[in-house]
Motif scaffolding. Sequence first.
Motif, short mmCIF file in Angstrom:
data_model
loop_
_atom_site.label_atom_id
_atom_site.label_comp_id
_atom_site.label_asym_id
_atom_site.label_seq_id
_atom_site.Cartn_x
_atom_site.Cartn_y
_atom_site.Cartn_z
N SER A 69 0.94 -1.16 -0.03
CA SER A 69 -0.05 0.04 0.10
C SER A 69 0.78 1.23 0.11
CB SER A 69 -1.01 0.01 1.21
OG SER A 69 -1.88 -0.94 1.03
N GLU A 70 1.95 1.49 0.68
CA GLU A 70 2.99 2.41 0.79
C GLU A 70 3.38 2.83 -0.64
OE1 GLU A 70 5.14 2.95 5.08
OE2 GLU A 70 5.62 0.80 3.89
N ARG A 71 3.87 1.64 -1.22
CA ARG A 71 4.27 1.92 -2.70
C ARG A 71 3.10 2.25 -3.57
NH1 ARG A 71 6.41 -2.95 -1.61
NH2 ARG A 71 5.32 -4.22 -2.60
N LEU A 72 1.98 1.90 -3.51
CA LEU A 72 0.97 2.30 -4.44
C LEU A 72 0.55 3.73 -4.13
CD1 LEU A 72 -0.85 1.33 -6.71
CD2 LEU A 72 -2.38 0.34 -4.95
N ILE A 73 0.45 4.02 -2.95
CA ILE A 73 0.15 5.51 -2.53
C ILE A 73 1.02 6.43 -2.96
CG2 ILE A 73 -0.19 6.97 -0.50
CD1 ILE A 73 -1.27 4.67 1.15
#
Length: 167
Positions: A69-73
């Motif tokens: 999720s951090e990468r996608l955000i």
Amino acid sequence: MTNARCTVIVSSCDAYSDVWEPFFFILKKNWDIPYPVVLVTETKSFSVDGIDLETINLPAKKGVASTWSERLIFALKQIKTPYVIFLLEDFFMTGAVDQKRIEQCIKWLDDDKKAVCFSFYPTTGNEPSKYAGFERRPQNGLYRFNAQGGLWRTKQLLSFLDPAEDA
């Protein structure tokens, strides 16, 4: 990035880099992609002849790997188009992409500000929809959110993500 209204975002991680070549080979074979494509991962980069492909990296911080999720955000915050087509690198296409259908979905999103996503893979437990070939997911219940390939409003997809969640 071009002035496109949509970006294809492929969510991945360095550990899955071995599937990038077959994934993008199949993607290119099945779709003459009119949009920029972004590959999201930690540190590696990748390129494919004939695809406008950018890699967005979010490496580990202080030895702790970034979550999915951090990468996608991080990537979504850099995307300037109002819409994204979200794909996972290990979901291989089985046939040609219907570009006219994608353009119809973009028009529906333009016209209906309450619509958030058109998922290109069916799930269960849905309700009838006013959009031909699509069903409406209930706000509560199973499969109201999934990672299947789909067309999303960029800001809404971003709003659903929790940086602590990991695939």
